[in-house]
Write an enzyme that holds these catalytic residues in place. Structure first.
Site, short mmCIF file in Angstrom:
data_model
loop_
_atom_site.label_atom_id
_atom_site.label_comp_id
_atom_site.label_asym_id
_atom_site.label_seq_id
_atom_site.Cartn_x
_atom_site.Cartn_y
_atom_site.Cartn_z
CB SER A 96 12.72 38.50 -6.56
OG SER A 96 13.86 37.69 -6.69
CG ASP A 220 11.35 30.84 -4.29
OD1 ASP A 220 12.23 30.64 -5.14
OD2 ASP A 220 10.91 31.97 -4.00
CG HIS A 248 11.42 33.30 -7.34
ND1 HIS A 248 11.56 33.71 -6.03
CD2 HIS A 248 11.96 34.30 -8.10
CE1 HIS A 248 12.15 34.89 -5.99
NE2 HIS A 248 12.40 35.27 -7.23
#
Length: 269
Positions: A96, A220, A248
């Site tokens: 991320s 995601d 995610h």
């Protein structure tokens, strides 16, 4: 073992260092810390690899200064830690927000010792929409998230985490996950959200000189799958591994597949 390594004047970062063998350095996402990789810490050392998890400044057990939350500084912190540990032939895996920070390290500070870059659900090349880039959140949405953090940080982070996973997770795991985010400083959480909002890495992706693997969940809802397609298109020598059933949080949604793919990557060296 664990280390506290000084990366700046009176700023020490916590580094978890487990196992022996080829090192894999993990950079966590916003607003978490290295403990989010628990299910990789359990596997890699048992398979002969060295897990190195860094708590970025402002997060986890690291110091929480009032400054230094731009990608350049965060990437420079990684450079200091890599040099301190004298890492050779290592992999850098960024999740991320850790993805663009790892990209910045690769384009600005990496030397021949970086063997491979792994981008996991990366918030890159840009987390927010801008001219010529129609993916991600509007900047105003990030502003709203920041405002929520200033008003009720636990509630804002709990709401942000509701679409993190695609699979059903237990209430204790949700509480544990929220607790990781609450270990961070409020000011670091806000400053890094601003960096996510404002930074744009499109112009440097073609400067990545190492083989790059992109791992991304097709479902995601935080860093949409188009991010991964853009990264694959723009990064030379890149490979995309898709996770059909993951949101995610692919490191948990499909953790067995993720760990298997990670071990394959390491064994290919």
């Amino acid at each position: 073992m664990s280390h506290y390594i000084e990366v700046d004047h009176h700023v020490e970062l916590f580094v978890q260092d487990i196992g022996e063998g080829q090192p894999i350095v993990f950079i966590h996402g916003w607003p978490l810390n290295h403990e989010m990789f628990e299910y990789q810490m359990n596997v890699l050392p048992q398979n002969g690899y060295r897990f190195i998890g860094i708590d970025l400044r402002g997060f986890g057990k690291s110091d929480k200064p009032s400054y230094g939350y731009d990608y350049d500084t965060l990437a420079h912190d990684i450079k200091i830690i890599v040099e301190y540990l004298q890492l050779e032939n290592f992999y850098l895996a960024g999740f991320s927000m850790g993805g663009p920070i790892s990209i910045r390290y690769a384009t600005k500070y990496a030397n021949d010792q970086l063997a491979k870059l792994i981008l996991i659900g990366a918030a890159a090349p840009s987390f927010t929409q801008r001219d010529g880039y129609a993916y991600g959140l509007h900047k105003e949405e990030v502003d709203g998230l920041i405002y929520g953090i200033t008003q009720d940080r636990p509630a804002a982070l709990a709401d942000f985490g509701t679409n993190f996973y695609n699979t059903r997770v237990s209430e204790p795991l949700k509480e544990w996950f929220l607790g990781l985010g609450l270990q961070a400083s409020a000011h670091g959480t806000i400053a890094c959200a601003a960096s996510l909002r404002d930074e744009d890495l499109r112009g440097e992706l073609d400067q990545i000189k190492v083989p790059t693997v992109i791992m991304h969940g097709k479902l995601d809802e935080i860093c949409e799958y188009n991010f991964a397609l853009e990264l694959e298109k723009r990064i030379p020598s890149s490979t995309l591994i898709s996770f059909e059933d993951s949101g995610h949080g692919l490191i948990y949604d499909e953790r067995d597949k993720f760990n298997e793919e990670l071990l394959k990557l390491i064994e290919e060296r």
